[in-house]
Design a protein around this motif. Structure first.
Motif, PDB file in Angstrom:
ATOM      1  N   LEU A   1      30.837  49.338 -33.843  1.00 31.20           N
ATOM      2  CA  LEU A   1      30.479  48.871 -32.247  1.00 31.20           C
ATOM      3  C   LEU A   1      29.379  48.994 -32.061  1.00 31.20           C
ATOM      4  O   LEU A   1      28.744  47.888 -31.222  1.00 31.20           O
ATOM      5  N   ASP A   2      28.732  49.841 -31.674  1.00 30.68           N
ATOM      6  CA  ASP A   2      27.823  50.467 -31.208  1.00 30.68           C
ATOM      7  C   ASP A   2      26.845  49.455 -31.736  1.00 30.68           C
ATOM      8  O   ASP A   2      25.279  49.180 -31.093  1.00 30.68           O
ATOM      9  N   THR A   3      25.956  49.849 -32.883  1.00 28.96           N
ATOM     10  CA  THR A   3      24.552  49.442 -33.240  1.00 28.96           C
ATOM     11  C   THR A   3      24.533  47.473 -33.019  1.00 28.96           C
ATOM     12  O   THR A   3      24.111  47.075 -33.133  1.00 28.96           O
ATOM     13  N   LEU A   4      26.454  46.799 -33.558  1.00 25.07           N
ATOM     14  CA  LEU A   4      26.635  45.449 -33.562  1.00 25.07           C
ATOM     15  C   LEU A   4      26.005  45.253 -31.945  1.00 25.07           C
ATOM     16  O   LEU A   4      25.334  44.318 -31.953  1.00 25.07           O
ATOM     17  N   VAL A   5      26.917  45.789 -31.191  1.00 24.82           N
ATOM     18  CA  VAL A   5      26.461  45.736 -29.589  1.00 24.82           C
ATOM     19  C   VAL A   5      25.006  45.903 -30.193  1.00 24.82           C
ATOM     20  O   VAL A   5      24.088  44.691 -28.795  1.00 24.82           O
ATOM     21  N   ALA A   6      24.016  46.419 -30.062  1.00 25.35           N
ATOM     22  CA  ALA A   6      22.934  46.956 -30.826  1.00 25.35           C
ATOM     23  C   ALA A   6      21.987  45.415 -30.413  1.00 25.35           C
ATOM     24  O   ALA A   6      20.610  45.546 -30.069  1.00 25.35           O
ATOM     25  N   ARG A   7      22.327  45.126 -31.720  1.00 18.70           N
ATOM     26  CA  ARG A   7      21.955  43.896 -32.755  1.00 18.70           C
ATOM     27  C   ARG A   7      22.024  42.759 -31.730  1.00 18.70           C
ATOM     28  O   ARG A   7      21.153  42.181 -31.083  1.00 18.70           O
ATOM     29  N   MET A   8      23.160  42.673 -30.934  1.00 12.64           N
ATOM     30  CA  MET A   8      23.896  41.402 -30.559  1.00 12.64           C
ATOM     31  C   MET A   8      22.982  41.287 -29.133  1.00 12.64           C
ATOM     32  O   MET A   8      21.961  39.648 -28.793  1.00 12.64           O
ATOM     33  N   ALA A   9      22.855  41.990 -28.679  1.00 12.16           N
ATOM     34  CA  ALA A   9      22.049  41.881 -26.706  1.00 12.16           C
ATOM     35  C   ALA A   9      21.362  40.926 -26.459  1.00 12.16           C
ATOM     36  O   ALA A   9      21.206  39.828 -25.933  1.00 12.16           O
ATOM     37  N   PRO A  10      20.835  41.825 -27.200  1.00 14.66           N
ATOM     38  CA  PRO A  10      18.894  41.476 -27.212  1.00 14.66           C
ATOM     39  C   PRO A  10      18.548  40.015 -28.075  1.00 14.66           C
ATOM     40  O   PRO A  10      18.027  38.649 -26.926  1.00 14.66           O
ATOM     41  N   ALA A  11      19.637  39.813 -28.925  1.00 18.63           N
ATOM     42  CA  ALA A  11      19.370  38.166 -29.382  1.00 18.63           C
ATOM     43  C   ALA A  11      19.794  37.041 -27.942  1.00 18.63           C
ATOM     44  O   ALA A  11      19.368  36.245 -28.554  1.00 18.63           O
TER      45      ALA A  11
ATOM     46  N   ARG B   1      19.877  37.461 -24.986  1.00 19.96           N
ATOM     47  CA  ARG B   1      18.759  37.479 -23.708  1.00 19.96           C
ATOM     48  C   ARG B   1      17.205  36.924 -24.638  1.00 19.96           C
ATOM     49  O   ARG B   1      16.533  36.365 -23.681  1.00 19.96           O
ATOM     50  N   GLU B   2      17.235  36.506 -25.529  1.00 19.43           N
ATOM     51  CA  GLU B   2      16.021  35.853 -26.260  1.00 19.43           C
ATOM     52  C   GLU B   2      16.339  34.510 -25.263  1.00 19.43           C
ATOM     53  O   GLU B   2      16.934  33.325 -25.730  1.00 19.43           O
ATOM     54  N   PRO B   3      14.824  33.533 -24.453  1.00 22.44           N
ATOM     55  CA  PRO B   3      14.868  32.233 -24.318  1.00 22.44           C
ATOM     56  C   PRO B   3      14.683  31.604 -24.407  1.00 22.44           C
ATOM     57  O   PRO B   3      14.304  32.179 -26.793  1.00 22.44           O
ATOM     58  N   PHE B   4      15.410  30.453 -24.939  1.00 20.89           N
ATOM     59  CA  PHE B   4      15.247  29.068 -25.507  1.00 20.89           C
ATOM     60  C   PHE B   4      15.182  27.856 -24.698  1.00 20.89           C
ATOM     61  O   PHE B   4      15.301  27.672 -23.314  1.00 20.89           O
ATOM     62  N   GLN B   5      14.159  26.766 -25.713  1.00 20.66           N
ATOM     63  CA  GLN B   5      14.852  25.385 -24.908  1.00 20.66           C
ATOM     64  C   GLN B   5      15.613  24.692 -24.346  1.00 20.66           C
ATOM     65  O   GLN B   5      16.341  24.574 -25.193  1.00 20.66           O
ATOM     66  N   LEU B   6      16.124  23.944 -23.358  1.00 20.55           N
ATOM     67  CA  LEU B   6      16.884  23.494 -23.186  1.00 20.55           C
ATOM     68  C   LEU B   6      16.641  22.341 -22.694  1.00 20.55           C
ATOM     69  O   LEU B   6      16.235  22.621 -21.115  1.00 20.55           O
ATOM     70  N   ALA B   7      15.798  21.039 -23.224  1.00 23.61           N
ATOM     71  CA  ALA B   7      15.954  19.793 -21.802  1.00 23.61           C
ATOM     72  C   ALA B   7      14.481  20.030 -21.473  1.00 23.61           C
ATOM     73  O   ALA B   7      14.288  19.846 -20.774  1.00 23.61           O
ATOM     74  N   GLY B   8      13.731  20.488 -22.050  1.00 24.80           N
ATOM     75  CA  GLY B   8      12.091  21.489 -22.145  1.00 24.80           C
ATOM     76  C   GLY B   8      12.617  22.178 -20.912  1.00 24.80           C
ATOM     77  O   GLY B   8      10.920  22.441 -20.716  1.00 24.80           O
TER      78      GLY B   8
ATOM     79  N   SER C   1      22.132  36.151 -20.445  1.00 27.05           N
ATOM     80  CA  SER C   1      22.482  37.806 -20.165  1.00 27.05           C
ATOM     81  C   SER C   1      23.697  37.795 -20.148  1.00 27.05           C
ATOM     82  O   SER C   1      24.211  36.481 -20.419  1.00 27.05           O
ATOM     83  N   VAL C   2      24.027  38.841 -20.666  1.00 27.51           N
ATOM     84  CA  VAL C   2      25.229  39.475 -21.203  1.00 27.51           C
ATOM     85  C   VAL C   2      25.856  40.809 -20.946  1.00 27.51           C
ATOM     86  O   VAL C   2      24.963  41.356 -20.835  1.00 27.51           O
ATOM     87  N   SER C   3      26.789  41.052 -20.658  1.00 28.29           N
ATOM     88  CA  SER C   3      27.553  42.202 -20.210  1.00 28.29           C
ATOM     89  C   SER C   3      28.444  42.618 -21.344  1.00 28.29           C
ATOM     90  O   SER C   3      29.243  41.497 -21.936  1.00 28.29           O
ATOM     91  N   VAL C   4      28.590  43.623 -22.005  1.00 25.76           N
ATOM     92  CA  VAL C   4      29.832  44.025 -23.644  1.00 25.76           C
ATOM     93  C   VAL C   4      31.110  44.957 -22.909  1.00 25.76           C
ATOM     94  O   VAL C   4      30.068  46.008 -22.283  1.00 25.76           O
ATOM     95  N   GLY C   5      31.825  44.628 -23.106  1.00 25.74           N
ATOM     96  CA  GLY C   5      32.716  45.255 -22.846  1.00 25.74           C
ATOM     97  C   GLY C   5      32.852  45.779 -24.410  1.00 25.74           C
ATOM     98  O   GLY C   5      33.383  44.719 -25.203  1.00 25.74           O
TER      99      GLY C   5
END
Length: 68
Positions: A22-32, A34-41, A47-51
């Motif tokens: 679980l810790d490894t999965l969250v450590a990889r998933m959360a930064p992904a 948070r990566e910015p992406f383009q939407l309608a220019g 942001s993400v919070s994880v339980g």
């Protein structure tokens, strides 16, 4: 992984030893997420919070409520 409620998603790991990952999965998933992406220019950032909760003897609805 699936949508649980309007802005909540659930990832279920059903495998021996999955709780150890679980810790490894969250450590990889959360930064992904948070990566910015383009939407309608426009650049959009999320942001993400994880339980997390882990059990072999609890029904899923109770386990979901326990994740914090």
């Amino acid at each position: 992984m699936g949508r649980w409620q309007a802005d909540e998603f659930v990832c279920i790991l059903d495998a021996p030893g999955a709780a150890d990952d679980l810790d490894t999965l969250v450590a990889r998933m959360a930064p992904a997420v948070r990566e910015p992406f383009q939407l309608a220019g426009d650049a959009v950032r999320l942001s993400v919070s994880v339980g997390m909760a882990s059990s072999t003897a609890v029904a899923l609805p109770l386990l979901f409520r326990s994740a914090s």
